[in-house]
Design a protein around this motif. Structure first.
Motif, short mmCIF file in Angstrom:
data_model
loop_
_atom_site.label_atom_id
_atom_site.label_comp_id
_atom_site.label_asym_id
_atom_site.label_seq_id
_atom_site.Cartn_x
_atom_site.Cartn_y
_atom_site.Cartn_z
N VAL A 24 0.83 -1.20 0.00
CA VAL A 24 0.00 0.00 0.00
C VAL A 24 0.87 1.25 0.00
O VAL A 24 0.60 2.21 -0.73
N CYS A 25 1.93 1.24 0.81
CA CYS A 25 2.82 2.40 0.88
C CYS A 25 3.50 2.67 -0.46
O CYS A 25 3.59 3.82 -0.91
N VAL A 26 3.97 1.61 -1.10
CA VAL A 26 4.62 1.75 -2.41
C VAL A 26 3.62 2.30 -3.43
O VAL A 26 3.94 3.19 -4.22
N TYR A 27 2.40 1.77 -3.39
CA TYR A 27 1.35 2.25 -4.31
C TYR A 27 1.06 3.73 -4.10
O TYR A 27 0.98 4.50 -5.06
N LEU A 28 0.94 4.15 -2.84
CA LEU A 28 0.65 5.55 -2.54
C LEU A 28 1.78 6.46 -3.00
O LEU A 28 1.53 7.55 -3.53
N ILE A 257 1.87 8.87 2.16
CA ILE A 257 1.51 7.81 3.11
C ILE A 257 0.83 8.40 4.35
O ILE A 257 -0.12 7.84 4.89
N VAL A 258 1.32 9.56 4.78
CA VAL A 258 0.80 10.19 6.00
C VAL A 258 -0.58 10.80 5.77
O VAL A 258 -1.44 10.78 6.67
N ALA A 259 -0.83 11.34 4.58
CA ALA A 259 -2.09 12.06 4.31
C ALA A 259 -3.34 11.22 4.59
O ALA A 259 -4.29 11.72 5.20
#
Length: 283
Positions: A24-28, A257-259
């Motif tokens: 998910v992080c890589v995708y974002l 990622i943080v948003a």
């Protein structure tokens, strides 16, 4: 034997969860390719320990990091010209913004920006200038406006939350601030930051009709060409002594990622789940 199997299954579950989160992080991060960080500051001083304050030493370290790591500071105009007219953006573009027009922007932030040759945009409240001692004077604004580094734009006439006043009052806040700043500074005022980041759909349309090219909120996120230019996200960089350099870098680099975490936090607060909101790991 049974205990070993249980441990293996638990480890497998954790591995799967880790891979899912990583994916998910890589995708974002990949999805945010081409989006631009717009940093949002307010006060830069050593006297106030409130949520809007960054101390000068912290601000200096942050600006030094940008200058030494290949970031190129641009103005909102340069950003919109690239998005709407095809003008090229530099490598690693960043927009540095300061809201309200505090006196310490002139006394503390301006020398640091000059030190690292970084452009910045200050959103001004005309009725506050040369009126309150903790805000800049028109003379200071004129001096900074004469430099090649500082761009001034609108933050309304009186810093009222525009979505909480009548339409005719909204119009005056939008239009009068634009007119006065243009007369005083001899330049086109094409951008506005909504006070407190508050907006609604009617305000977006009115902002466009008032002659602004784009508007900024204080919602955590990157500014994206594909999004509505009248509700552009920024990255809040304030928080006094609690805003460490690591926190600055995390927000600058990992905002995609943080948003979503920030959006989830806001949703919990809006629905009255304050205790649950405190559990959201926001840097």
């Amino acid at each position: 034997m049974f205990l070993r199997m249980v441990v293996k299954r638990i480890l497998l579950v954790f591995l799967v969860l880790f891979l899912l989160v990583l994916g998910v992080c890589v995708y974002l991060m990949l999805r945010a390719n081409g989006a631009v960080p717009v940093l949002n500051y307010h006060q830069i001083n050593d006297q106030a320990d409130n949520v809007l304050t960054v101390h000068p030493k912290q601000f200096d370290r942050q600006m030094k990091y940008l200058a030494e790591n290949g970031y190129h500071a641009i103005t909102p105009k340069e950003l919109l010209d690239a998005w709407q007219g095809g003008a090229p953006l530099p490598e690693k573009p960043v927009v540095i913004t300061l809201d309200d027009g505090y006196a310490d922007n002139y006394e503390n932030a301006f020398p640091i920006l000059q030190k690292y040759n970084l452009k910045a945009t200050i959103f001004l409240v005309p009725n506050f200038l040369s009126t309150y001692p903790n805000y800049m004077t028109w003379e200071q604004v004129k001096e900074m406006n004469g430099s090649d580094l500082i761009d001034f734009e609108s933050h309304t006439m009186n810093h009222v939350e525009l979505n909480k006043i009548r339409p005719d009052e909204r119009w005056k806040e939008l239009k009068d601030s634009k007119t006065i700043l243009e007369q005083r500074l001899g330049k086109s005022i094409d951008f506005i930051a909504y006070p407190c980041g508050s907006f609604d759909e009617a305000l977006e349309q009115m902002t466009k009709e008032a002659g602004y090219r784009a508007a900024f909120t204080v919602h955590l996120g990157l500014a994206n060409k594909a999004e509505n230019p009248y509700i552009l996200d920024r990255i809040p960089i304030f928080g006094s002594n609690t805003h460490t350099f690591l926190r600055f870098k995390t927000r600058l680099i990992f905002t995609p990622i943080v948003a979503p975490l920030d959006h989830f936090y806001r949703a919990l607060i809006a629905n009255g789940h304050n205790i649950l909101a405190r559990l959201v790991p926001l840097p």
